[in-house]
Design a protein around this motif. Sequence first.
Motif, PDB file in Angstrom:
ATOM      1  N   GLU A 144      22.083  32.546  71.485  1.00 39.87           N
ATOM      2  CA  GLU A 144      22.152  31.204  71.340  1.00 39.87           C
ATOM      3  C   GLU A 144      23.544  31.150  72.096  1.00 39.87           C
ATOM      4  N   ALA A 184      22.793  30.481  75.690  1.00 42.76           N
ATOM      5  CA  ALA A 184      21.745  29.524  76.045  1.00 42.76           C
ATOM      6  C   ALA A 184      22.422  28.495  76.897  1.00 42.76           C
ATOM      7  N   ARG A 185      23.655  28.153  76.836  1.00 42.30           N
ATOM      8  CA  ARG A 185      24.101  26.914  77.482  1.00 42.30           C
ATOM      9  C   ARG A 185      24.268  27.340  79.074  1.00 42.30           C
ATOM     10  N   PHE A 186      24.084  28.444  79.548  1.00 43.65           N
ATOM     11  CA  PHE A 186      23.986  28.807  81.151  1.00 43.65           C
ATOM     12  C   PHE A 186      22.633  28.347  81.476  1.00 43.65           C
ATOM     13  N   ARG A 187      22.477  27.259  81.779  1.00 46.91           N
ATOM     14  CA  ARG A 187      21.081  26.814  82.357  1.00 46.91           C
ATOM     15  C   ARG A 187      20.439  27.605  83.407  1.00 46.91           C
ATOM     16  N   ASP A 188      21.706  27.853  84.396  1.00 45.69           N
ATOM     17  CA  ASP A 188      21.125  28.170  85.764  1.00 45.69           C
ATOM     18  C   ASP A 188      20.892  29.872  85.732  1.00 45.69           C
ATOM     19  N   THR A 224      19.299  33.553  84.313  1.00 50.96           N
ATOM     20  CA  THR A 224      18.121  34.113  83.570  1.00 50.96           C
ATOM     21  C   THR A 224      18.782  35.282  82.857  1.00 50.96           C
ATOM     22  N   SER A 271       5.598  31.674  76.671  1.00 50.23           N
ATOM     23  CA  SER A 271       6.446  30.712  76.200  1.00 50.23           C
ATOM     24  C   SER A 271       6.267  30.013  75.196  1.00 50.23           C
TER      25      SER A 271
END
Length: 505
Positions: free
Chosen positions: A95, A98-102, A104, A145
């Motif tokens: 959680e 999760a803010r690191f969108r770029d 994996t 997913s």
Amino acid sequence: MPLAIGIGKDFLPQDDQSQFEVTVKLPSGSSLQGSEEVMKQVEAELAQLPGVRALLTRIGADIRRQVDRASVIVELVPIEERKQSQQELMLMARERLARFRDLTIGVQLPALIQGATRYDLQFYIQGPELDRLEKYASVLMQRLSEVPGVRDLDSSYEPGKPEVQVRINRDKAADLGVSVASIAGALRTLVGGDEQVTTYREGEDRYDVQLRVSEEFRNSPDALERLYVPSAKLGNVPLANVAELVETTGPTQIMRWNRQRQIMIQANLVEGQSLSNVLAVLNRTVDELNLPPEYRTGLIGQTKEFGRAGRAYLMAFVLAIAFMYMVLAAQFESFIDPVTILLSLPLSVPFALLSLMVAGENFSVIYSSVGIFVLFGIVKKNAILQIDHIKAIRRSEPVGRLEAILRGCEDRLRPILMTTLSLVAGMLPLALGGGAGSGSRRTVAIVVIGGQTLCLLLTLLITPVAYSIFDDIAHAPLWARMREMAGAGAGSLRRAWSGVTGLLR
């Protein structure tokens, strides 16, 4: 059977090891300095988790030592010193990151081999054309997913890596006497260098001489165009005369197995999701794709071992029943009494599976199967106590079958109850305890406690009833005639054998 199909099945239970690993895959082409800055931010987020004692960050953490790959080993304080379990902290880490969108990001247990990964699900699709493989892999990942409990979904196919393609004009190169091999060799020396172009001797020592063009002459397409390649007709020819340099993007790596291109799909399972349910979804999706015959799918790693262990468990199950029957047949000198005793075994399995479902646990092929075999031994022993005592009463006293059954069950009720209570009392600390390895111990204990406790009443009733039914069958006229016919046939064979041996003498 519905319970066996409905319960989730996993390879290993999840134990609290007081540490986990966060793998980070940055955008393709990221520099070492950029990766270091991003990992400092990831460290700052993980350091805010409760119960974290130490962090160890590695950049270039994969097998190929790429600077856009990193991992963080998160070491936790002992389980007695924290309120959250390791699995809860792993969910909290997902959680927070999760803010690191770029990026994996994967959160799993540390890999046993440095540079490897330890995903719960590892699935591959293989075939000749990379574009079609990417299309099929995208469909599979989209379907995964949508499955609850599937996290850290990742693919080995990574497009978008900047590259320069050299497109050779083969007709022009042939006219100028330039071979494709010479162009490739010159470019290889220019960009990657040659580790040994010659050797240098100094006394008794010999040194390899490496050759590579300076960085300012190989860091742009314009610099590459100024490269000269050897010609069989004109000496040296500029590369721009025989080839065109095109800036484009491509995959960071192309995986191959058995000379076929391959894409691997990986994911972790959380919130009680089982590996068997996810594999069922994957198999249905593959069937819907209707892949051509030259494309195939399969499992690797822990996921593959899950299938092998399941097949081995079924084989061990069948062999256990067979060996128990042979031992009991030799002990009781009967072919029917072992069947009476072994009838109680299938009754214990549904109760064991029901206990796992009530406790919110999946069936571990490695550990829960051990609990099933322990349960078989206890249940079988109880049935042996009943049948052996009933037969002993009928042999020693002139009583009827019903009275012998009633007395035998009454005499053996106390030892059976004492055995069950002592077993349950011994397994309770394993089922309720914590600490290292508690997840593995819990799955075994729940199977034994639930299976033995719930099936106790049924086995106390089923075993004497089955003994009475089989005893009626054994004394039925049809069975008696079959025994007479078998005895007559055996006597004829013995007389014929005696005659043959007499002639040989």
